[in-house]
Motif scaffolding. Structure first.
Motif, short mmCIF file in Angstrom:
data_model
loop_
_atom_site.label_atom_id
_atom_site.label_comp_id
_atom_site.label_asym_id
_atom_site.label_seq_id
_atom_site.Cartn_x
_atom_site.Cartn_y
_atom_site.Cartn_z
N ALA A 94 52.75 -53.31 29.61
CA ALA A 94 52.88 -53.68 31.03
C ALA A 94 52.78 -55.19 31.21
O ALA A 94 53.54 -55.78 31.98
CB ALA A 94 51.81 -52.97 31.86
N GLN A 95 51.86 -55.82 30.49
CA GLN A 95 51.72 -57.27 30.58
C GLN A 95 52.97 -57.97 30.06
O GLN A 95 53.42 -58.97 30.63
CB GLN A 95 50.48 -57.73 29.81
CG GLN A 95 49.19 -57.34 30.51
CD GLN A 95 47.96 -57.61 29.67
OE1 GLN A 95 48.00 -57.58 28.44
NE2 GLN A 95 46.84 -57.86 30.33
N ARG A 96 53.55 -57.45 28.98
CA ARG A 96 54.77 -58.03 28.41
C ARG A 96 55.92 -57.89 29.42
O ARG A 96 56.68 -58.84 29.64
CB ARG A 96 55.11 -57.33 27.10
CG ARG A 96 56.23 -57.95 26.34
CD ARG A 96 56.47 -57.38 24.93
NE ARG A 96 56.09 -56.00 24.72
CZ ARG A 96 55.01 -55.61 24.01
NH1 ARG A 96 54.21 -56.49 23.47
NH2 ARG A 96 54.74 -54.33 23.85
N MET A 97 56.03 -56.74 30.06
CA MET A 97 57.08 -56.54 31.05
C MET A 97 56.89 -57.45 32.26
O MET A 97 57.86 -58.02 32.78
CB MET A 97 57.11 -55.07 31.49
CG MET A 97 57.62 -54.14 30.40
SD MET A 97 57.42 -52.38 30.79
CE MET A 97 58.43 -52.24 32.24
N ASN A 98 55.66 -57.61 32.71
CA ASN A 98 55.38 -58.51 33.83
C ASN A 98 55.77 -59.94 33.50
O ASN A 98 56.35 -60.65 34.32
CB ASN A 98 53.90 -58.45 34.24
CG ASN A 98 53.58 -57.25 35.07
OD1 ASN A 98 54.44 -56.64 35.67
ND2 ASN A 98 52.29 -56.89 35.09
N GLU A 99 55.46 -60.38 32.30
CA GLU A 99 55.81 -61.73 31.87
C GLU A 99 57.32 -61.91 31.83
O GLU A 99 57.83 -62.95 32.26
CB GLU A 99 55.18 -62.04 30.51
CG GLU A 99 55.38 -63.47 30.06
CD GLU A 99 54.81 -64.49 31.04
OE1 GLU A 99 55.45 -65.55 31.21
OE2 GLU A 99 53.75 -64.25 31.65
N GLN A 100 58.03 -60.91 31.35
CA GLN A 100 59.49 -60.98 31.33
C GLN A 100 60.05 -61.08 32.74
O GLN A 100 60.95 -61.88 33.01
CB GLN A 100 60.08 -59.76 30.63
CG GLN A 100 59.93 -59.78 29.13
CD GLN A 100 60.44 -58.49 28.49
OE1 GLN A 100 60.66 -57.48 29.14
NE2 GLN A 100 60.62 -58.54 27.18
N LEU A 101 59.51 -60.29 33.65
CA LEU A 101 59.97 -60.33 35.04
C LEU A 101 59.68 -61.69 35.68
O LEU A 101 60.52 -62.23 36.40
CB LEU A 101 59.33 -59.20 35.86
CG LEU A 101 59.82 -57.79 35.53
CD1 LEU A 101 58.96 -56.75 36.25
CD2 LEU A 101 61.28 -57.64 35.89
N ARG A 102 58.50 -62.23 35.41
CA ARG A 102 58.17 -63.56 35.93
C ARG A 102 59.12 -64.61 35.39
O ARG A 102 59.58 -65.49 36.12
CB ARG A 102 56.74 -63.93 35.57
CG ARG A 102 55.71 -63.24 36.42
CD ARG A 102 54.31 -63.80 36.14
NE ARG A 102 53.34 -62.91 36.72
CZ ARG A 102 52.47 -62.16 36.03
NH1 ARG A 102 52.45 -62.24 34.71
NH2 ARG A 102 51.64 -61.36 36.64
N SER A 103 59.43 -64.53 34.11
CA SER A 103 60.35 -65.49 33.49
C SER A 103 61.74 -65.38 34.10
O SER A 103 62.37 -66.39 34.41
CB SER A 103 60.44 -65.26 31.99
OG SER A 103 59.21 -65.53 31.39
#
Length: 114
Positions: A94-103
């Protein structure tokens, strides 16, 4: 290199390729085959199978099993250790997906004039 062998070489870098036998996996983790079977029974890992039906483990599964072993060695019951590792893995994803979305959001947003 024989024709068609490049597929096998590519597997060397694949974290999900089921390359390790149960005996080798247990040896690498310093545990027993019974421990690995128990992790499978608790649905923490689901090893692949060789054509002969033998369990095969990937590097990713070995990392997951190693984390469960740490928790069990600290006194956590195996059922709880499996659940903790599953939740840790879900949180990391979930943290990896959030970071991708932020990027992506940051890249697609127009820059405002200074």
């Amino acid at each position: 290199m024989p024709p068609g062998s490049s597929h096998h070489v590519a597997n060397l870098d694949d974290d999900d390729y089921p390359a390790y036998t149960m005996g080798r996996a247990a040896e690498m983790l310093g545990t027993t085959p019974a421990f690995l079977r128990a992790l499978g029974e608790h649905r923490l890992i689901s090893p692949g199978r060789s054509p002969g039906g033998h369990r095969r483990y990937s590097r990713y599964q070995l990392r997951i099993a190693a984390r469960a072993r740490e928790l069990v060695d600290e006194g956590t019951p195996i059922e709880a250790a499996c659940r903790i590792v599953i939740l840790e893995d879900q949180l990391e994803e979930a943290q990896r997906m959030n970071e991708q979305l932020r990027s992506q959001r940051g890249e697609s947003q127009p820059t405002s004039p200074a």
